[in-house]
Design an enzyme around this catalytic site. Structure first.
Site, PDB file in Angstrom:
ATOM      1  CG  ASP A  43      31.043 -40.230   1.078  1.00 55.28           C
ATOM      2  OD1 ASP A  43      32.069 -39.838   1.664  1.00 55.28           O
ATOM      3  OD2 ASP A  43      30.999 -40.438  -0.145  1.00 55.28           O
ATOM      4  CG  HIS A 390      24.626 -35.158  -0.324  1.00 54.93           C
ATOM      5  ND1 HIS A 390      23.533 -35.933  -0.639  1.00 54.93           N
ATOM      6  CD2 HIS A 390      25.652 -36.032  -0.141  1.00 54.93           C
ATOM      7  CE1 HIS A 390      23.884 -37.209  -0.653  1.00 54.93           C
ATOM      8  NE2 HIS A 390      25.172 -37.290  -0.357  1.00 54.93           N
ATOM      9  CG  ASP A 438      19.703 -25.353  -0.712  1.00 53.28           C
ATOM     10  OD1 ASP A 438      20.414 -26.359  -0.462  1.00 53.28           O
ATOM     11  OD2 ASP A 438      19.572 -24.406   0.076  1.00 53.28           O
ATOM     12  CD  GLU A 447      28.708 -35.856  -1.827  1.00 54.15           C
ATOM     13  OE1 GLU A 447      29.053 -36.613  -0.908  1.00 54.15           O
ATOM     14  OE2 GLU A 447      28.325 -36.280  -2.936  1.00 54.15           O
TER      15      GLU A 447
END
Length: 496
Positions: A43, A390, A438, A447
């Site tokens: 993020d 991710h 995956d 992540e």
């Protein structure tokens, strides 16, 4: 590393550019805002608590293994990575003051379940963020300030040749630690903050006191820090001697096993004697028991059938804990080797250094591909590794199109592999059955995190033979004055 801010010319990652240049513009007392530092994971949030821990881990690995980093040509690069982090941390509080009353604890973030454009709801490259990124402030934070102090103090040893910068780091660390120890401000840095608590909630701060005090002692040689680190009240409040398995797991939240190993180092190499010996001996004992608990024979932790130790009870993202444990074990083996100790006892059994090192190697080998999926959990390593990481920046092509907050969802939900390979990133890892999916949207598998990757770097450098085995015994003690054990006080006079 997931750098934010204005990137240097030698950034080396073609698909990244300048980002977050308005960060901290709502913090009016910071000239130039809070630009720089690192995004935490996939993020675009800058969480200062795990970021500080990552810098402490990297600094520790450079202090112990500078010769190895030099041998593989990564020493200057490591220093650049650490400085990128510490330069940023110095912006997050008034580092020119000796007394502070707040720390900026996070930039950006999100609230669970919110539909407002923010770092979780939006799927955008950091370069394209166009939503408001709020700065969070901690007016109390023994845990955050203790960890930040550890980061700056350990980095001051890495930068010991750059006197001015090193001094600046020490001064910042001392200021932070004073704030951490302020008796009136001992509420956790994230208490009641919906932007932090669900993500990086700190479960206590006495471990950060021990960890921060140990690093400040190494950075300054000032005995008050050593006395605090060995104060019986600290070990009591941190439950250091209770032998609770969860507390022997090193993570961004729990520094206890690392702090005790760091203090054990003083006993092993300097034997300061009275009045520290009793506490150091206890730390040393518990450190040994922690290492015993990592060995499969003793059944303290569950293991997967494929051979991965389950340090977080089979929950998601297990590999960061495993990498940290491998580093601690390998480092302890090097300490014992350097002092001519052939092994240790776990109950009635003698455990050789080889047994311990084998544990560390087996866990890192599992991460690198020796597992039932035959998959490397480090992107770009080996022939089979996660392709749907991710990670916003890696999953969106750099094609001069600026995707909006929700426009980026098509890349998040696409079945295609990421267009950009985030080389060297260790992902969350497999589940307790050694299975790995995956899938980009399943962050517990795919992540990567900043703190997890710092632990991996430390473990890998500790285990590599490049540059020769073993640690740098003395650099860490540069600021520590010579130690002559004090004689214990004489017994009271005998009266018949």
């Amino acid at each position: 590393m997931n750098s934010a801010g204005k990137l240097p010319k030698n950034n080396g990652i073609s698909w990244r550019g300048n980002s977050g240049l308005q960060d901290g513009s709502d913090a009016t007392d910071v000239k130039g805002g809070l630009v720089g530092g690192y995004y935490d994971a996939g993020d675009n949030t800058k969480f200062h608590f795990p970021m500080s821990f990552a810098m402490t881990m990297l600094s520790w690995s450079v202090i112990e293994y500078e010769h190895k980093f030099r041998a593989i040509g990564e020493y200057d690069h490591m220093k650049d990575l650490i400085k990128w982090g510490t330069d940023y941390l110095l912006l997050t509080f008034n580092s020119s003051a000796t007394k502070i009353d707040k720390i900026y604890s996070q930039v950006g973030g999100s609230q669970n379940g919110s539909k407002t454009p923010d770092d979780h709801y939006c799927w955008q490259r950091p370069e394209d963020m166009d939503y408001t990124r709020k700065t969070q402030t901690a007016n109390s934070g023994p845990d955050l300030a203790g960890e930040m102090a550890a980061a700056l103090a350990s980095a001051s040893i890495v930068f010991r040749d750059n006197t001015a910068y090193s001094k600046k780091l020490v001064k910042g660390a001392e200021t932070l630690f004073k704030f951490a120890r302020d008796f009136g401000k001992r509420t956790s840095y994230c208490r009641g903050n919906p932007f932090i608590e669900p993500f990086y909630n700190s479960s206590g701060y006495f471990d950060e006191y021990m960890w921060g005090a140990a690093w400040l002692y190494y950075a300054t040689g000032n005995n008050t820090y050593f006395s605090l680190a060995t104060n019986p009240g600290l070990s009591k409040n941190s439950k250091a001697f209770y032998m609770i398995p969860d507390l022997s797991v090193l993570s961004w939240d729990n520094k206890l096993p690392a702090a005790m190993l760091l203090l054990t180092r003083i006993r092993m190499f300097l034997s300061p004697g009275y009045p520290y010996e009793d506490m150091l001996k206890s730390y040393h004992n518990v450190t040994g028991l922690t290492m015993c608990s990592y060995l499969q024979t003793f059944n303290v932790f569950n293991w997967t059938r494929g051979g991965l130790i389950q340090l977080n009870h089979g929950q998601g993202q297990p590999l960061q804990y495993v990498a940290n444990a491998a580093f601690l074990t390998s480092l302890y083996v090097d300490y014992m080797n350097a002092t001519g100790v052939p092994g240790m006892t776990c109950g009635p059994r003698f455990i050789t250094l080889n047994d311990l090192r084998k544990f560390a190697i087996s866990q890192i080998n599992y991460i690198l591909g020796a597992n039932p999926m035959s998959m490397s959990y480090v992107v770009g390593h080996g022939s089979k590794y996660p392709k749907h990481v991710h990670h916003r920046g890696a999953s969106i092509p750099k094609n001069n199109v600026k995707y909006s907050c929700t426009g980026g969802w098509r890349w998040r939900d696409a079945k295609n592999p990421n267009p950009n390979i985030i080389t060297g990133a260790m992902v969350g890892g497999p589940d307790k059955f050694d299975k790995f999916k995956d899938v980009r949207t399943n962050y517990s598998y795919t992540e990567p995190t900043l703190a997890g990757n710092a632990g991996l770097v430390a473990a890998l450098v500790s285990l590599t033979s490049s540059g020769g085995h073993g640690i740098d015994k003395n650099t860490i003690f540069s600021a520590v004055p010579p130690m002559y054990p004090v004689s214990p006080p004489p017994p009271p006079p005998w009266k018949p």
